[in-house]
Design a protein around this motif. Structure first.
Motif, short mmCIF file in Angstrom:
data_model
loop_
_atom_site.label_atom_id
_atom_site.label_comp_id
_atom_site.label_asym_id
_atom_site.label_seq_id
_atom_site.Cartn_x
_atom_site.Cartn_y
_atom_site.Cartn_z
N TRP A 258 -55.91 29.20 -22.11
CA TRP A 258 -55.72 27.48 -22.23
C TRP A 258 -57.57 27.47 -21.40
O TRP A 258 -58.46 26.38 -21.64
CB TRP A 258 -55.64 27.13 -20.81
N ILE A 259 -58.49 28.68 -20.93
CA ILE A 259 -60.00 28.38 -20.85
C ILE A 259 -60.80 28.11 -22.13
O ILE A 259 -61.76 27.23 -21.84
CB ILE A 259 -61.01 29.34 -19.87
N ASN A 267 -62.84 24.12 -29.74
CA ASN A 267 -62.15 24.47 -28.85
C ASN A 267 -61.05 25.55 -29.44
O ASN A 267 -60.03 25.93 -30.12
CB ASN A 267 -60.87 23.13 -30.02
N ALA A 268 -61.54 26.94 -29.59
CA ALA A 268 -61.34 28.22 -29.81
C ALA A 268 -59.85 28.36 -29.46
O ALA A 268 -59.92 27.91 -27.97
CB ALA A 268 -62.37 28.79 -29.19
N PRO A 307 -51.70 31.69 -30.03
CA PRO A 307 -53.00 32.05 -30.31
C PRO A 307 -53.78 33.14 -31.00
O PRO A 307 -52.93 33.87 -31.02
CB PRO A 307 -53.59 32.00 -28.76
N LYS A 308 -54.34 32.72 -32.56
CA LYS A 308 -55.01 34.02 -32.83
C LYS A 308 -55.28 35.35 -31.98
O LYS A 308 -56.00 35.13 -30.41
CB LYS A 308 -55.80 33.65 -33.10
N ILE A 309 -54.87 35.94 -31.93
CA ILE A 309 -55.55 37.67 -30.90
C ILE A 309 -56.61 38.47 -31.77
O ILE A 309 -56.75 38.91 -33.15
CB ILE A 309 -53.81 38.64 -31.05
N VAL A 310 -58.03 38.34 -30.49
CA VAL A 310 -58.97 38.97 -31.19
C VAL A 310 -59.40 39.84 -29.97
O VAL A 310 -58.88 39.89 -29.04
CB VAL A 310 -60.03 38.04 -30.88
N SER A 311 -60.53 40.44 -30.38
CA SER A 311 -61.36 41.15 -29.70
C SER A 311 -61.59 41.10 -28.44
O SER A 311 -61.73 40.03 -27.86
CB SER A 311 -61.91 42.29 -30.48
N ALA A 313 -64.59 41.37 -27.12
CA ALA A 313 -65.77 41.11 -27.12
C ALA A 313 -66.25 40.70 -29.18
O ALA A 313 -66.67 41.63 -29.66
CB ALA A 313 -66.81 42.54 -26.70
N GLU A 314 -66.31 39.14 -29.00
CA GLU A 314 -66.28 38.26 -30.21
C GLU A 314 -66.74 37.04 -30.38
O GLU A 314 -66.39 36.14 -28.90
CB GLU A 314 -65.23 39.16 -30.99
N TYR A 315 -66.72 36.01 -31.05
CA TYR A 315 -68.08 35.21 -30.37
C TYR A 315 -66.89 33.93 -31.05
O TYR A 315 -66.40 34.31 -32.07
CB TYR A 315 -69.19 34.79 -31.41
N TYR A 316 -66.11 33.44 -29.70
CA TYR A 316 -65.66 32.85 -29.71
C TYR A 316 -65.94 30.93 -30.28
O TYR A 316 -65.18 30.17 -30.59
CB TYR A 316 -64.85 32.38 -28.30
#
Length: 662
Positions: A258-259, A267-268, A307-311, A313-316
């Motif tokens: 949400w944040i 709007n990641a 939502p897409k599952i990501v690491s 620590a990466e650029y959002y």
């Protein structure tokens, strides 16, 4: 004036002092903090939420004299005219860095509300607004600091990136078309409205299927905690949510999603692994959604946006707020944000961790075999198992600790797992002693009172006010105080209460060590392994933070109960959860040269723990930020007390079922 180099200044960083911004959204507050290389807070702002309980209490207090002692209220908070009690039971007051949500005729509904017993709701737009208000205020503080630094010819502070830490499992739903919540509330992690739904689902599910689902998720998904059943409740009970689902307009996410969705320029729509692993929809092996897990709750994955599952620590995306959110800000907030837009480049949002994982990182429990314990209202223990996934046979959960893919080394860059155990009552028992028994005026007084006696005088306090969590898992247990005599004093009871929390922490660590060693649970690896095995033990350090951890007396009691094979290391910062998010954001730069605060995890320890010195250097006590506690108890005494605790646990279990019908 000549500016000399300092530990915070890197000559390669364009004459600036780099900082990392951190957003930390907890159950009862939102905060924004700017950290420097030493892990120190350069600027901070926090907003404590009001609740429906505090609203009613304030109204009552306006009609009567203020009581001499504040009685406890449901859900962690009680309010007087000028103070509020935090989740740890610590009295806090407003100041320039901390504001308490003010309830007025215009803002009638607080951020937290409890519409029915066991129901806990949060207002998504309030949380979002307060996050931005906190950031705006810290931006303003930073501008003022930089004016002073410029006047004194000092290098200016610069925010290099931003991270997010958040309460997990809290479930929100919003519209893809509008980006706004579909209902005006989210279901908070500790809400139990879905208990019947969960119970019915469990009873209808064969045991082999239950085990298969647990192996995939690492969770006992037939618990009210996790997001899967909360989403199902929304669909079953809110027609507008079901309408959006059928129309393909429904977006689901936890607080992190949400944040990030609401304050990034693109709007990641993402969720990091530590949060996604708590939904009950993610397969730990594939690190992706599992169709069986989704359809198990009668949800069509084609009708809902996940939502897409990501690491971690990466650029959002870059920090940005839309006009709708801008209009909700205070006048000061609008001014600060406008100044930020004009004077500062975009800040990349690129770190994200669920709160307990963020605490694990912020306490530098990077080494497999290290563990952390956060002493809040309850306790959360996480044990780092490295890249090895362990499915607990002794009552712990399996979750992700963190995933920093750009670190050097194959193992360092892989997702790290953790075992997790929780204690229902920790700081809450201190609040109970203070508010209900009125044994002392401040929560901080429990340590000194407990230390007035050398032991509990045979008293055992099992603080199972709402049942026992890991590793016992007995909802029918209730709190008991055993072993009292005419010799018993208030100090003995206070000490027994503290020991009750510490014994439960030991029980969880014992279970986790059995999982790590491959034991059957009967053998106590904290006591019965050889000295050689201690050196190779997968469990060696317990990092601690939270309210009760600030007491030297309480932490020494914990060390004595754990014994010689585990050292207790207290975090040098009160805000290790927010620091964990800051560390994650810093590690998201692909090129090590762009990581201006810390090059890698070893470098974090060097600066935060040792003030920039190498671990083996001779440094003064004032430069060492660590406080370590080691056991001072004898083997005989410690083992005797543990057996007494286990006997008390057996007598506490099953109280409600044993008395049913009486």
């Amino acid at each position: 004036m000549v500016v000399t180099a300092s530990p915070l200044f890197d000559s390669s960083s364009e004459n600036i002092v780099p900082l990392v911004a951190s957003i930390d959204v907890g159950t009862t507050s939102s905060r924004a903090i700017l950290f420097n290389r030493l892990g120190q807070e350069v600027a901070k702002h926090q907003i404590e939420y009001s609740t429906t309980a505090s609203k009613d209490k304030k109204k009552n207090q306006s009609q009567q004299k203020r009581p001499s002692v504040v009685g406890s209220v449901d859900m962690k908070k009680s309010v007087t005219e000028d103070q509020i009690f935090s989740a740890e039971g610590i009295a806090i007051k407003e100041n320039e860095y901390l504001k308490i949500e003010e309830l007025t005729d215009d803002v009638a509904e607080p951020t937290l509300r409890f519409p029915q017993p066991g129901w806990v709701e949060c207002n998504p737009m309030n949380i979002l607004t307060y996050v931005v208000e906190c950031l705006a205020t810290t931006f303003n503080t930073l501008d003022n600091l930089n004016k002073e630094r410029s006047e004194n010819n000092l290098p200016l502070y610069k925010i290099t990136c931003m991270g997010v830490a958040n309460m997990r499992e809290t479930t929100l739903v919003w519209s893809k078309k509008t980006g706004m919540p579909i209902v005006d509330y989210g279901i908070v992690w500790n809400d139990t409205r879905n208990s019947k739904l969960v119970t019915d689902k469990k009873n209808a599910t064969p045991e082999d299927v239950q085990q298969r689902l647990k192996d995939k998720t690492g969770l006992p998904i037939f618990s009210t905690y996790f997001s899967c059943s909360k989403l199902r409740w929304f669909l079953d009970n809110e027609p507008t949510v079901m309408d959006a689902y059928e129309a393909g307009d429904l977006m689901f996410g936890t607080i992190d999603t949400w944040i990030l969705y609401s304050v990034t320029h693109n709007n990641a729509f993402v969720s990091d692994v530590t949060n996604a692993s708590r939904t009950g929809f993610m397969n730990l092996d594939t690190i992706d959604y599992d169709e069986e897990l989704i359809t198990f709750w009668n949800i069509d994955p084609k009708k809902i946006h996940l939502p897409k599952i990501v690491s971690s620590a990466e650029y959002y995306g870059d920090f940005n707020i839309n006009d709708c959110l801008y209009e909700r800000l205070s006048e000061n907030g609008k001014t600060y944000i406008e100044r930020h837009r004009k004077c500062h480049p975009s800040i990349p949002l690129q770190g994200c961790l669920g709160d307990q994982s963020a605490s694990l990182v912020g306490q530098m429990a990077f080494k497999p075999g290290s563990a952390k314990c956060t002493y809040g209202t309850g306790c959360f223990l996480l044990f780092n198992t490295g890249t090895k996934k362990l499915i607990s046979k002794h009552g712990a959960l399996t979750t992700f600790g963190y995933w920093f893919p750009y670190l050097n080394g194959e193992e360092q860059s892989q997702p790290h797992f953790a075992l997790e155990g929780s204690i229902a009552v920790a700081g809450a028992v201190v609040q109970w002693l203070r508010d209900n028994l009125r044994m002392f005026p401040r929560a901080e007084d429990v340590g000194p009172m407990a230390s007035q006696v050398k032991d509990s005088g045979g008293v055992v306090f099992v603080p199972a006010f709402s049942g026992l969590f890991a590793p016992y898992w007995d909802q029918d247990a209730r709190a008991t105080i055993m072993g009292m005599s005419q010799y018993t004093t208030a100090s003995h009871i206070a000490r027994a209460a503290v020991e009750g929390v510490c014994f439960q922490a030991r029980a969880i660590l014992k279970a986790m060590s059995s999982d790590a060693f491959g034991g059957d649970g009967d053998k106590d690896f904290l006591e019965e392994v050889s000295e050689e095995a201690y050196e190779q033990s997968p469990l060696s350090t317990l990092a601690v933070d939270g309210g009760m951890s600030r007491s030297d007396e309480v932490m020494q009691i914990q060390a004595d109960i754990l014994g010689p094979c585990i050292k207790i290391r207290r975090s040098p910062t009160h805000e290790c959860t927010a620091l964990g998010a800051a560390i994650a954001a810093n590690m998201a730069f692909k090129d090590e040269k762009d990581r201006l605060l810390w090059k890698d995890l070893k470098d974090v320890k060097k600066w935060v723990y040792y003030g920039g010195h190498e671990k083996g250097d001779q440094i003064g006590a004032d430069e060492l930020n660590l406080k370590v506690f080691e056991s001072e108890s004898s083997d005989e005494e410690r083992r005797s007390h543990w057996k007494l605790w286990e006997a008390a646990i057996e007598r506490t279990k099953g109280w409600l079922s044993a008395t049913e019908g009486l």
